[in-house]
Scaffold this motif. Structure first.
Motif, PDB file in Angstrom:
ATOM      1  N   ARG A  10       0.839  -1.194   0.000  1.00 44.32           N
ATOM      2  CA  ARG A  10       0.000   0.000   0.000  1.00 44.32           C
ATOM      3  C   ARG A  10       0.878   1.250   0.000  1.00 44.32           C
ATOM      4  O   ARG A  10       2.081   1.161   0.212  1.00 44.32           O
ATOM      5  CB  ARG A  10      -0.915   0.009   1.251  1.00 44.32           C
ATOM      6  CG  ARG A  10      -1.749  -1.234   1.382  1.00 44.32           C
ATOM      7  CD  ARG A  10      -3.083  -1.146   0.637  1.00 44.32           C
ATOM      8  NE  ARG A  10      -3.059  -0.666  -0.708  1.00 44.32           N
ATOM      9  CZ  ARG A  10      -2.866  -1.466  -1.803  1.00 44.32           C
ATOM     10  NH1 ARG A  10      -2.650  -2.745  -1.695  1.00 44.32           N
ATOM     11  NH2 ARG A  10      -2.887  -0.954  -3.020  1.00 44.32           N
ATOM     12  N   SER A  11       0.263   2.402  -0.204  1.00 49.25           N
ATOM     13  CA  SER A  11       0.998   3.660  -0.048  1.00 49.25           C
ATOM     14  C   SER A  11       1.024   4.000   1.431  1.00 49.25           C
ATOM     15  O   SER A  11      -0.019   4.326   2.014  1.00 49.25           O
ATOM     16  CB  SER A  11       0.315   4.777  -0.838  1.00 49.25           C
ATOM     17  OG  SER A  11       0.457   4.542  -2.211  1.00 49.25           O
ATOM     18  N   ARG A  13       2.534   6.405   4.488  1.00 48.18           N
ATOM     19  CA  ARG A  13       3.041   7.777   4.613  1.00 48.18           C
ATOM     20  C   ARG A  13       3.524   8.107   6.012  1.00 48.18           C
ATOM     21  O   ARG A  13       3.974   9.220   6.268  1.00 48.18           O
ATOM     22  CB  ARG A  13       1.951   8.769   4.187  1.00 48.18           C
ATOM     23  CG  ARG A  13       1.497   8.597   2.730  1.00 48.18           C
ATOM     24  CD  ARG A  13       0.411   9.569   2.363  1.00 48.18           C
ATOM     25  NE  ARG A  13      -0.026   9.454   0.991  1.00 48.18           N
ATOM     26  CZ  ARG A  13      -0.951   8.585   0.541  1.00 48.18           C
ATOM     27  NH1 ARG A  13      -1.547   7.757   1.384  1.00 48.18           N
ATOM     28  NH2 ARG A  13      -1.280   8.549  -0.745  1.00 48.18           N
ATOM     29  N   ALA A  66      -0.436  13.170   0.570  1.00 47.31           N
ATOM     30  CA  ALA A  66      -1.861  12.867   0.767  1.00 47.31           C
ATOM     31  C   ALA A  66      -2.772  14.073   0.536  1.00 47.31           C
ATOM     32  O   ALA A  66      -3.415  14.565   1.466  1.00 47.31           O
ATOM     33  CB  ALA A  66      -2.078  12.280   2.171  1.00 47.31           C
ATOM     34  N   MET A 121       4.801   6.366  -3.581  1.00 51.63           N
ATOM     35  CA  MET A 121       5.259   7.098  -4.763  1.00 51.63           C
ATOM     36  C   MET A 121       4.847   8.549  -4.585  1.00 51.63           C
ATOM     37  O   MET A 121       3.692   8.823  -4.254  1.00 51.63           O
ATOM     38  CB  MET A 121       4.581   6.567  -6.028  1.00 51.63           C
ATOM     39  CG  MET A 121       4.903   5.125  -6.323  1.00 51.63           C
ATOM     40  SD  MET A 121       4.121   4.638  -7.896  1.00 51.63           S
ATOM     41  CE  MET A 121       4.069   2.853  -7.681  1.00 51.63           C
ATOM     42  N   SER A 124       4.051  14.593  -6.589  1.00 54.13           N
ATOM     43  CA  SER A 124       3.848  16.003  -6.295  1.00 54.13           C
ATOM     44  C   SER A 124       5.120  16.540  -5.621  1.00 54.13           C
ATOM     45  O   SER A 124       5.294  16.430  -4.400  1.00 54.13           O
ATOM     46  CB  SER A 124       2.617  16.139  -5.399  1.00 54.13           C
ATOM     47  OG  SER A 124       2.315  17.482  -5.234  1.00 54.13           O
ATOM     48  N   LYS A 180     -11.330   1.273  -3.625  1.00 51.04           N
ATOM     49  CA  LYS A 180     -10.933   0.753  -4.947  1.00 51.04           C
ATOM     50  C   LYS A 180     -12.198   0.404  -5.731  1.00 51.04           C
ATOM     51  O   LYS A 180     -13.155  -0.155  -5.174  1.00 51.04           O
ATOM     52  CB  LYS A 180     -10.076  -0.515  -4.791  1.00 51.04           C
ATOM     53  CG  LYS A 180      -8.729  -0.301  -4.095  1.00 51.04           C
ATOM     54  CD  LYS A 180      -7.691   0.309  -5.009  1.00 51.04           C
ATOM     55  CE  LYS A 180      -6.344   0.413  -4.291  1.00 51.04           C
ATOM     56  NZ  LYS A 180      -5.370   1.243  -5.046  1.00 51.04           N
TER      57      LYS A 180
HETATM   58  C1  LIG Z   1       2.214   8.321 -10.122  1.00 52.02           C
HETATM   59  C2  LIG Z   1       1.775   8.446  -8.684  1.00 52.02           C
HETATM   60  C3  LIG Z   1       2.020   9.635  -8.003  1.00 52.02           C
HETATM   61  C4  LIG Z   1       1.650   9.750  -6.668  1.00 52.02           C
HETATM   62  N1  LIG Z   1       1.943  10.914  -6.005  1.00 52.02           N
HETATM   63  C5  LIG Z   1       1.645  11.030  -4.699  1.00 52.02           C
HETATM   64  C6  LIG Z   1       2.015  12.218  -3.993  1.00 52.02           C
HETATM   65  O1  LIG Z   1       2.572  13.147  -4.548  1.00 52.02           O
HETATM   66  N2  LIG Z   1       1.740  12.267  -2.666  1.00 52.02           N
HETATM   67  C7  LIG Z   1       1.131  11.227  -2.006  1.00 52.02           C
HETATM   68  O2  LIG Z   1       0.931  11.317  -0.791  1.00 52.02           O
HETATM   69  N3  LIG Z   1       0.750  10.088  -2.655  1.00 52.02           N
HETATM   70  C8  LIG Z   1       1.009   9.969  -3.983  1.00 52.02           C
HETATM   71  N4  LIG Z   1       0.669   8.816  -4.659  1.00 52.02           N
HETATM   72  C9  LIG Z   1       0.025   7.703  -3.940  1.00 52.02           C
HETATM   73  C10 LIG Z   1      -1.479   7.570  -4.277  1.00 52.02           C
HETATM   74  O3  LIG Z   1      -2.176   8.547  -3.581  1.00 52.02           O
HETATM   75  C11 LIG Z   1      -1.928   6.151  -3.887  1.00 52.02           C
HETATM   76  O4  LIG Z   1      -1.354   5.238  -4.770  1.00 52.02           O
HETATM   77  C12 LIG Z   1      -3.460   6.017  -3.905  1.00 52.02           C
HETATM   78  O5  LIG Z   1      -4.048   6.779  -2.904  1.00 52.02           O
HETATM   79  C13 LIG Z   1      -3.905   4.562  -3.746  1.00 52.02           C
HETATM   80  O6  LIG Z   1      -3.413   4.011  -2.551  1.00 52.02           O
HETATM   81  P1  LIG Z   1      -2.602   2.659  -2.590  1.00 52.02           P
HETATM   82  O7  LIG Z   1      -1.274   2.955  -3.288  1.00 52.02           O
HETATM   83  O8  LIG Z   1      -2.409   2.243  -1.174  1.00 52.02           O
HETATM   84  O9  LIG Z   1      -3.391   1.677  -3.394  1.00 52.02           O
HETATM   85  C14 LIG Z   1       1.009   8.672  -6.001  1.00 52.02           C
HETATM   86  C15 LIG Z   1       0.762   7.491  -6.706  1.00 52.02           C
HETATM   87  C16 LIG Z   1       1.136   7.369  -8.025  1.00 52.02           C
HETATM   88  C17 LIG Z   1       0.875   6.077  -8.751  1.00 52.02           C
END
Ligand SMILES: Cc1cc2nc3c(=O)[nH]c(=O)nc-3n(C[C@H](O)[C@H](O)[C@H](O)COP(=O)(O)O)c2cc1C
Length: 189
Positions: A10-11, A13, A66, A121, A124, A180
């Motif tokens: 997952r993402s 933070r 976020a 990732m 931003s 999702k």
């Molecule tokens: C290309 C890309 C750029 C992203 N940029 C940011 C960002 O700048 N800041 C952030 O907190 N999350 C960022 N994310 C994370 C997304 O918010 C996250 O993938 C989405 O909320 C879905 O959550 P999950 O990865 O747990 O499935 C980014 C994801 C991707 C794929």
């Protein structure tokens, strides 16, 4: 199993900032990206690795966290990433990088997950300011940053509610929920 790894990846933070990550570990992760697919096999991606607190502190202020959590300014001191991998595009190899950096990022984060780490990732980025701070030569385009650490938060996947809201959110215990779309919703035919 790939599915288990993807579910766990997952993402994240918020991290245990005191858990350090070795440079060797970051190199192992970049090696996964090196072995991944690249359009035309051009392999135009290059990397900057950071795992020491002084260098990490130079990178952190240039990232946005976020965007949907309006009242959360990002991880506080003590919960910040222990490492970063900055994915660059080498314009002396190619002018366009297609989805190479997305593939590289996923390979790296899956590898991190397998090692008990996690990350996010970050697209931003205050690119100009970061370039100045780290003295990144103009030949390299700053594509994506991977924040990596030992996750300190729970992230739960949920199905999109009928109102179709895709915004992730946190409950009062700090659990992070990510809606999702359903499989039926995304398969066109
Ligand atoms: C290309 C890309 C750029 C992203 N940029 C940011 C960002 O700048 N800041 C952030 O907190 N999350 C960022 N994310 C994370 C997304 O918010 C996250 O993938 C989405 O909320 C879905 O959550 P999950 O990865 O747990 O499935 C980014 C994801 C991707 C794929």
């Amino acid at each position: 199993m790939v599915k288990d790894l993807i579910l766990k990846n997952r993402s994240y933070r918020r991290f245990y900032q005191e858990v350090t990550i070795k440079l060797e570990t970051l190199k192992e992760l970049v090696n996964l990206a090196r072995l991944s697919a690249s359009a035309g096999n051009l392999q135009p991606l290059k990397y900057i690795l950071s795992c020491d607190p002084q260098n990490n502190a130079l990178i952190f202020p240039h990232l946005a966290w976020a965007g949907y959590l309006k009242d959360w300014p990002g991880p506080q001191e003590g919960e910040r990433p222990s490492a970063y991998i900055i994915i660059l595009g080498d314009t002396q190899i190619s002018q366009s990088f297609g989805c190479d950096h997305g593939i590289a990022a996923q390979s790296i984060l899956l590898g991190a997950t397998e090692k008990g780490l996690g990350g996010c990732m970050i697209g931003s980025i205050q690119r100009q300011e970061l370039r100045k701070t780290l003295k990144i030569p103009p030949r390299y385009k700053i594509l994506l940053i991977l924040a990596i650490g030992k996750p300190k938060e729970a992230v739960v996947i949920e199905t999109l509610k009928p109102n179709g809201d895709i915004k992730y959110w946190r409950d009062n215990k700090g659990i992070h929920y990510v809606p999702k779309r359903s499989l039926d919703d995304i398969i066109v035919s």
